[in-house]
Enzyme design. Structure first.
Site, PDB file in Angstrom:
ATOM      1  N   TYR A   1       0.836  -1.216   0.000  1.00  0.00           N
ATOM      2  CA  TYR A   1       0.000   0.000   0.000  1.00  0.00           C
ATOM      3  C   TYR A   1       0.866   1.260   0.000  1.00  0.00           C
ATOM      4  CZ  TYR A   1      -3.828  -3.150   1.433  1.00  0.00           C
ATOM      5  OH  TYR A   1      -4.753  -4.168   1.518  1.00  0.00           O
TER       6      TYR A   1
ATOM      7  N   LYS B   1       1.102  -6.850   5.741  1.00  0.00           N
ATOM      8  CA  LYS B   1       1.074  -8.047   4.882  1.00  0.00           C
ATOM      9  C   LYS B   1       2.342  -8.160   4.050  1.00  0.00           C
ATOM     10  CE  LYS B   1      -3.851  -7.096   4.244  1.00  0.00           C
ATOM     11  NZ  LYS B   1      -3.888  -5.641   3.996  1.00  0.00           N
TER      12      LYS B   1
ATOM     13  N   HIS C   1       0.074 -11.879   1.970  1.00  0.00           N
ATOM     14  CA  HIS C   1      -0.925 -11.077   1.250  1.00  0.00           C
ATOM     15  C   HIS C   1      -1.717 -11.913   0.233  1.00  0.00           C
ATOM     16  CE1 HIS C   1      -1.648  -6.593   0.093  1.00  0.00           C
ATOM     17  NE2 HIS C   1      -2.723  -7.293  -0.109  1.00  0.00           N
TER      18      HIS C   1
HETATM   19  N1  LIG Z   1      -6.004  -8.334   1.511  1.00  0.00           N
HETATM   20  C1  LIG Z   1      -6.285  -7.812   0.328  1.00  0.00           C
HETATM   21  O1  LIG Z   1      -5.936  -8.377  -0.718  1.00  0.00           O
HETATM   22  C2  LIG Z   1      -7.056  -6.526   0.261  1.00  0.00           C
HETATM   23  C3  LIG Z   1      -7.606  -6.089  -0.951  1.00  0.00           C
HETATM   24  C4  LIG Z   1      -8.335  -4.906  -0.966  1.00  0.00           C
HETATM   25  C5  LIG Z   1      -8.514  -4.183   0.210  1.00  0.00           C
HETATM   26  N2  LIG Z   1      -7.939  -4.612   1.385  1.00  0.00           N
HETATM   27  C6  LIG Z   1      -8.115  -3.852   2.661  1.00  0.00           C
HETATM   28  O2  LIG Z   1      -9.510  -3.659   2.868  1.00  0.00           O
HETATM   29  C7  LIG Z   1      -9.738  -2.267   3.109  1.00  0.00           C
HETATM   30  C8  LIG Z   1     -11.145  -1.877   2.702  1.00  0.00           C
HETATM   31  O3  LIG Z   1     -11.369  -2.146   1.340  1.00  0.00           O
HETATM   32  P1  LIG Z   1     -11.476  -0.967   0.233  1.00  0.00           P
HETATM   33  O4  LIG Z   1     -10.686   0.194   0.675  1.00  0.00           O
HETATM   34  O5  LIG Z   1     -11.155  -1.625  -1.056  1.00  0.00           O
HETATM   35  O6  LIG Z   1     -13.028  -0.634   0.138  1.00  0.00           O
HETATM   36  P2  LIG Z   1     -14.228  -0.309   1.139  1.00  0.00           P
HETATM   37  O7  LIG Z   1     -13.741  -0.100   2.525  1.00  0.00           O
HETATM   38  O8  LIG Z   1     -15.257  -1.373   0.900  1.00  0.00           O
HETATM   39  O9  LIG Z   1     -14.792   1.055   0.526  1.00  0.00           O
HETATM   40  C9  LIG Z   1     -14.041   2.226   0.592  1.00  0.00           C
HETATM   41  C10 LIG Z   1     -14.755   3.302  -0.229  1.00  0.00           C
HETATM   42  O10 LIG Z   1     -16.032   3.580   0.353  1.00  0.00           O
HETATM   43  C11 LIG Z   1     -16.091   4.971   0.721  1.00  0.00           C
HETATM   44  N3  LIG Z   1     -16.801   5.018   2.011  1.00  0.00           N
HETATM   45  C12 LIG Z   1     -16.399   4.482   3.188  1.00  0.00           C
HETATM   46  N4  LIG Z   1     -17.328   4.685   4.134  1.00  0.00           N
HETATM   47  C13 LIG Z   1     -18.358   5.369   3.545  1.00  0.00           C
HETATM   48  C14 LIG Z   1     -19.596   5.874   4.022  1.00  0.00           C
HETATM   49  N5  LIG Z   1     -19.977   5.677   5.288  1.00  0.00           N
HETATM   50  N6  LIG Z   1     -20.386   6.529   3.148  1.00  0.00           N
HETATM   51  C15 LIG Z   1     -20.006   6.706   1.872  1.00  0.00           C
HETATM   52  N7  LIG Z   1     -18.834   6.272   1.365  1.00  0.00           N
HETATM   53  C16 LIG Z   1     -18.013   5.583   2.205  1.00  0.00           C
HETATM   54  C17 LIG Z   1     -14.669   5.449   0.815  1.00  0.00           C
HETATM   55  O11 LIG Z   1     -14.586   6.821   0.490  1.00  0.00           O
HETATM   56  P3  LIG Z   1     -14.047   7.944   1.551  1.00  0.00           P
HETATM   57  O12 LIG Z   1     -12.650   7.553   1.909  1.00  0.00           O
HETATM   58  O13 LIG Z   1     -14.123   9.208   0.770  1.00  0.00           O
HETATM   59  O14 LIG Z   1     -15.005   7.919   2.713  1.00  0.00           O
HETATM   60  C18 LIG Z   1     -13.995   4.597  -0.258  1.00  0.00           C
HETATM   61  O15 LIG Z   1     -14.193   5.158  -1.542  1.00  0.00           O
HETATM   62  C19 LIG Z   1      -8.620  -1.584   2.302  1.00  0.00           C
HETATM   63  O16 LIG Z   1      -8.465  -0.233   2.645  1.00  0.00           O
HETATM   64  C20 LIG Z   1      -7.464  -2.470   2.658  1.00  0.00           C
HETATM   65  O17 LIG Z   1      -6.968  -2.141   3.946  1.00  0.00           O
HETATM   66  C21 LIG Z   1      -7.242  -5.787   1.426  1.00  0.00           C
END
Ligand SMILES: NC(=O)c1ccc[n+]([C@@H]2O[C@H](COP(=O)([O-])OP(=O)(O)OC[C@H]3O[C@@H](n4cnc5c(N)ncnc54)[C@H](OP(=O)(O)O)[C@@H]3O)[C@@H](O)[C@H]2O)c1
Length: 276
Positions: free
Chosen positions: A50, A75, A108
């Site tokens: 990241y 990770k 990861h």
């Molecule tokens: N292990 C893996 O392979 C892997 C892969 C992908 C992700 N991850 C981890 O999982 C975490 C979460 O996944 P993600 O970041 O892909 O997606 P997510 O948490 O499902 O969604 C994030 C998005 O939703 C918006 N958001 C969040 N809360 C909101 C609310 N209450 N109302 C409206 N919009 C909202 C955020 O915008 P704003 O920031 O503008 O609020 C952002 O655009 C990542 O940050 C990472 O740490 C791990």
């Protein structure tokens, strides 16, 4: 606000919700992490890939909360698969975070074509035994890969962090986790957020409980027994996303959200996905 915890297979525990940090970088990233901690998040999720571990470490120090009260996840990326390489990759993360130890360290991706996740896991066990990592786990592992780790080393991962949201509820994998004492973490818990939160099933359930559609989705994760790790750069949305413990969905509502299943959104099939 009191956040329930889930027990890990090594006597430790994780809070029922965590904070994702993908795309939170630099000073604004550190500020977002500090804000999340003061809002009440105690489980943070980052990764070497990241490119924000420095910001996460700075955010922890800026929050004023005792480091010992924060559970930091990182990770190991694909380019460090292998026994000796794992220690090198870990040291890079630890230095960037500026921490003595990492609380939860995950492989990861399994990268089965590379074929080194087993020796990588043996090095993770060593990192744990040396006290540099408190708990070890994996991310994006299948039932077959989890079984192989446990059979060959006798050490079951504490956590498997996987893609999980209403479009991809992962019922079979979650049942396997439960049967083997592995805690499920949900990445991209909001999936394709704007699309999911516009679903009539979800907006109706949210309205019935007087909560937002996002809160209804995150509460669904909690009731599945999976730990969602939503990312938000915005303090109000961080607050919204952690405020999940004053209402409860009934079984029919949980099932109705699970019935939105259509498949993976991001195409990251653990049997074929490669990233280094
Ligand atoms: N292990 C893996 O392979 C892997 C892969 C992908 C992700 N991850 C981890 O999982 C975490 C979460 O996944 P993600 O970041 O892909 O997606 P997510 O948490 O499902 O969604 C994030 C998005 O939703 C918006 N958001 C969040 N809360 C909101 C609310 N209450 N109302 C409206 N919009 C909202 C955020 O915008 P704003 O920031 O503008 O609020 C952002 O655009 C990542 O940050 C990472 O740490 C791990």
């Amino acid at each position: 606000m009191s956040i329930p915890t889930l027990a890990l297979n090594n006597g430790r525990a994780l809070p029922a919700i965590g904070f994702g940090t993908y795309n939170l970088r630099g000073e604004p990233g550190a500020a977002a992490v500090a804000s999340a901690i003061t809002t009440g998040y105690r489980l943070l999720d980052t990764a070497l890939n990241y490119e924000n571990e420095g910001a996460v470490g700075d955010g922890i120090r800026a929050s004023g909360v005792d480091r010992a009260d924060i559970i930091v996840t990182s990770k190991l990326p694909g380019r460090f698969h292998g026994y000796d390489e794992t220690f090198v990759g870990f040291e890079e993360s630890r230095a960037l975070l500026g921490l003595d130890y990492v609380d939860l360290y995950l492989i990861h991706w399994p990268l089965p074509k590379v074929g080194k996740y087993l020796e990588t896991w043996r090095a993770m066990i060593e990192l744990r035994d040396q006290g540099l990592v408190r708990s070890i786990g994996v991310s994006n592992f299948t039932i077959e890969q989890l079984t192989r780790l446990a059979d060959e080393t006798g050490v079951v991962p504490a956590v498997n962090q996987v893609e999980l949201h209403p479009r991809f509820p992962q019922a079979e994998l979650r049942a396997f986790h439960t049967a083997h004492g592995i805690v499920t973490e949900s990445w991209s818990p909001l999936g394709n957020r704007s699309e999911i939160t516009a679903e009539p099933v979800i907006t109706r359930i949210a309205a019935d409980h007087g909560v937002t559609a996002t809160q209804a989705v995150l509460r669904w994760h909690v009731q599945l027994g999976a730990i969602p790790i939503p990312k938000s750069a915005n303090p109000e949305r961080q607050q919204e996303n952690i405020d999940l413990f004053g209402f409860e969905l009934d079984d029919a509502e949980v099932s109705a959200i699970s019935a939105l299943e259509s498949g993976r959104l991001w195409g990251g099939d653990p049997d074929t996905h490669e990233e280094f």
